[in-house]
Design a protein around this motif. Structure first.
Motif, PDB file in Angstrom:
ATOM      1  N   LYS A 112      -6.671   8.877   2.601  1.00 53.37           N
ATOM      2  CA  LYS A 112      -5.285   8.645   2.182  1.00 53.37           C
ATOM      3  C   LYS A 112      -4.441   8.296   3.395  1.00 53.37           C
ATOM      4  O   LYS A 112      -4.448   8.997   4.398  1.00 53.37           O
ATOM      5  N   LEU A 114      -0.594   7.864   4.457  1.00 51.75           N
ATOM      6  CA  LEU A 114       0.742   8.261   4.025  1.00 51.75           C
ATOM      7  C   LEU A 114       1.776   7.618   4.939  1.00 51.75           C
ATOM      8  O   LEU A 114       1.672   7.710   6.162  1.00 51.75           O
ATOM      9  N   ARG A 153       4.221   6.096  -4.924  1.00 51.06           N
ATOM     10  CA  ARG A 153       5.435   6.313  -4.137  1.00 51.06           C
ATOM     11  C   ARG A 153       6.211   7.457  -4.755  1.00 51.06           C
ATOM     12  O   ARG A 153       6.233   7.637  -5.972  1.00 51.06           O
ATOM     13  N   GLU A 161       8.082   8.451   0.258  1.00 50.76           N
ATOM     14  CA  GLU A 161       6.725   8.504   0.791  1.00 50.76           C
ATOM     15  C   GLU A 161       5.845   7.590  -0.048  1.00 50.76           C
ATOM     16  O   GLU A 161       5.803   7.698  -1.274  1.00 50.76           O
ATOM     17  N   SER A 163       1.872   6.267  -0.535  1.00 57.07           N
ATOM     18  CA  SER A 163       0.498   6.642  -0.194  1.00 57.07           C
ATOM     19  C   SER A 163      -0.462   5.601  -0.748  1.00 57.07           C
ATOM     20  O   SER A 163      -0.245   5.046  -1.820  1.00 57.07           O
ATOM     21  N   THR A 165      -4.582   5.417  -1.331  1.00 55.01           N
ATOM     22  CA  THR A 165      -5.783   6.254  -1.334  1.00 55.01           C
ATOM     23  C   THR A 165      -7.006   5.398  -1.647  1.00 55.01           C
ATOM     24  O   THR A 165      -7.067   4.750  -2.691  1.00 55.01           O
TER      25      THR A 165
END
Length: 178
Positions: A112, A114, A153, A161, A163, A165
Motif C-alpha cells: 500500500k 499512502l 481516498r 489521504e 491510497s 494498494t
C-alpha cells in the motif's frame, strides 16, 4: 499567444501537460490489462516522481516528506508512473504538505502506497476536491481498476489521504533505504 503573461503561459503549459497525460491514460486503458509486468520499487518510483514534480511543488509552496523505504511490486512501470502523476495532480490542490508512506501488510502480503495531502490548521472543508481536480481522480480510479490496483481516498481532519494498494503477488518484498 505571442506575449502571454507569465501566469497564463504557465497555466497553458500545465493544460498541455494534462492533455498529454490524458492521452497516455487512454492508450493504457485501450490495451489489455496487466501487460508488461516487471518488478517495480514503489519507493524509487516516488523519488523519481518527486524529481519531476519538484518545480511545480516549489511554485505552489508545497513540501514533500518521505518515503523512507520501498516495496517491490510486479507492475507495469509506465502505469505506476501514470498512477503517481495522477495522484499528485489530484492531491496538489488539496494540501500544502505531501507525505508518503509505503506499507507491506496482510496475509498474503499486499503493498500500500499512502499519500497524505495536509494543510496544518485547516478543517476538512479545505480538503474537498473541486471540479478542476476531480478529473485526476476519475482517471486515477479507472487506471487503477484496469491495472488491478485498489485506489481509495479519504477526507481527514486537515487533509486528504489517497491510497493505492497492489494485491498479493509473488515477489512482494520490503526494500529499506540506507
Amino acid at each position: 499567444w505571442p506575449a502571454a503573461p507569465p501566469d497564463a503561459a504557465a497555466a497553458l503549459a500545465e493544460l498541455e501537460q494534462q492533455g498529454l497525460r490524458l492521452q497516455e491514460v487512454v492508450r493504457v486503458l485501450a490495451a489489455p490489462a496487466r501487460t508488461g509486468l516487471e518488478p517495480v520499487d514503489l519507493g524509487r518510483a516516488l523519488l523519481q516522481a518527486r524529481a519531476e514534480w519538484v518545480a511545480r511543488l516549489r511554485r505552489a509552496g508545497q513540501d514533500w516528506v518521505g518515503p523512507d523505504d520501498g516495496v517491490e511490486v510486479m507492475a507495469n512501470p509506465a502505469v505506476v508512473k501514470q498512477l503517481l502523476d495522477l495522484a499528485l495532480g489530484h492531491a496538489m490542490g488539496l494540501g500544502r504538505q505531501m507525505s508518503f508512506r509505503i506499507r507491506l501488510f496482510g496475509q498474503p502480503a499486499q503493498a500500500k502506497l499512502l499519500l497524505a495531502a495536509i494543510t496544518p490548521g485547516s478543517g476538512p472543508e479545505a480538503s474537498l476536491p473541486g471540479d478542476a481536480g476531480e478529473w485526476h481522480w476519475v482517471l486515477l480510479s479507472a487506471l487503477a481498476l484496469h491495472a488491478g490496483v485498489v485506489a481509495e481516498r479519504q477526507v481527514q481532519a486537515q487533509g486528504i489521504e489517497l491510497s493505492l494498494t497492489w494485491p498479493a503477488a509473488s515477489g512482494l518484498r520490503r526494500l529499506v533505504r540506507p
